[in-house]
Design an enzyme around this catalytic site. Structure first.
Site, mmCIF file in Angstrom:
data_model
loop_
_atom_site.group_PDB
_atom_site.id
_atom_site.type_symbol
_atom_site.label_atom_id
_atom_site.label_comp_id
_atom_site.label_asym_id
_atom_site.label_seq_id
_atom_site.Cartn_x
_atom_site.Cartn_y
_atom_site.Cartn_z
ATOM 1 C CE1 TYR A 131 -3.783 2.590 0.546
ATOM 2 C CE2 TYR A 131 -2.656 2.983 2.430
ATOM 3 C CZ TYR A 131 -3.049 3.289 1.577
ATOM 4 O OH TYR A 131 -4.040 4.547 2.166
ATOM 5 C CE LYS A 135 -3.606 6.135 -1.403
ATOM 6 N NZ LYS A 135 -4.382 6.360 -2.342
#
Length: 275
Positions: A131, A135
């Protein structure tokens, strides 16, 4: 202003849509479903990840795009974060090349990875989850993409979010579910780590206010700036909800990428909110 909100039906998106509408902005909502989206918003049925180079015009030529859409946000190890990354880049590139002048994208403190103390926009990023890696990669792509364009970019970096707890997948949601099942204890880690907590309604306000201005740009922490021990916040949550459940400390180890104390520097968001 005419503002496009992607991921408008999500945990954060629905609150941002309402805040913007309550403050007299025109909102174009983009998502796969709209059951939680304010009825006042215009619903788009365009597939933002279609690769259509004319997507900016087909989405109504918004003045601002708040890009929240993201799959598996609560599952930090999901492969979807990496697999979907090119789609996010292509969509945002097509929006910018189509004429978008103002872009705000949702970020996360997990881009930074292990860090102790305050985080500001100069803090080095060494993400330790899929994650966070995805990002951070998107953030760096957009910095390059917008460098020589007319589109002004803000990256709103969020921390730990509370409120509307039935609508997310946080530790607070899991405690609510356990209590409803009649469980009287909940397995927990040490709870000693200190995090920066913010209510989802305050977060929606901060992201919205960031997006409708273009003087303070770059990476902006949307947070409280006040670290609180996880165990204190969870115990407070249980007490406020009058739940018949207690924490069973030490059943799980603390995650290796969670810092003992981490919080956001609020100097930039305070400047925006004081305008």
């Amino acid at each position: 202003m005419k503002i496009l909100v992607t991921g408008a039906n999500g945990y954060i998106g629905r609150h941002i849509v309402k805040y913007l509408l309550d403050h007299d902005h025109e909102v174009i909502a983009a998502d796969l479903r709209y059951d939680n989206v304010d009825e006042r918003a215009k619903r788009s049925h365009e597939n933002i990840f279609s690769g259509d180079k004319d997507i900016y015009n087909k989405l109504g030529q918004p003045d601002v795009c708040i890009h929240l859409a993201w799959r598996d946000g609560f599952n930090h190890g999901s492969d979807a974060h990496i697999m979907d990354l090119p789609k996010h880049y292509e969509f945002l590139k097509n929006m910018i090349q189509g004429g978008l002048k103002r872009l705000d994208v949702m970020g996360t403190m997990h881009e930074v990875g292990y860090h102790e103390g305050a985080i500001d926009e100069t803090t080095p990023c060494n993400p330790m989850s899929m994650y966070g890696i995805a990002k951070n990669a998107l953030r760096e792509m957009l910095l390059v993409l917008t460098k020589n364009s007319d589109c002004k970019l803000t990256w709103t970096r969020a921390y730990y979010i509370l409120g509307d707890d039935e609508g997310n997948h946080s530790i607070f949601t899991k405690i609510l579910e356990a209590a409803k099942e009649g469980k009287t204890t909940f397995p927990f880690n040490s709870g000693k780590n200190q995090y920066d907590f913010i209510s989802v309604t305050e977060l929606a306000k901060q992201i919205s206010e960031v997006s409708i201005q273009d003087e303070v740009l770059g990476t902006i922490n949307v947070c409280s700036g006040k670290p609180v021990a996880l165990k204190d916040k969870v115990e407070e949550f249980i007490k406020e909800r009058h739940l018949n459940i207690s924490l069973d400390y030490g059943k799980f180890p603390d995650r290796p990428y969670d810092s003992p104390i981490v919080y956001g520097d609020v100097s930039k968001i305070q400047k925006i909110l004081k305008k």
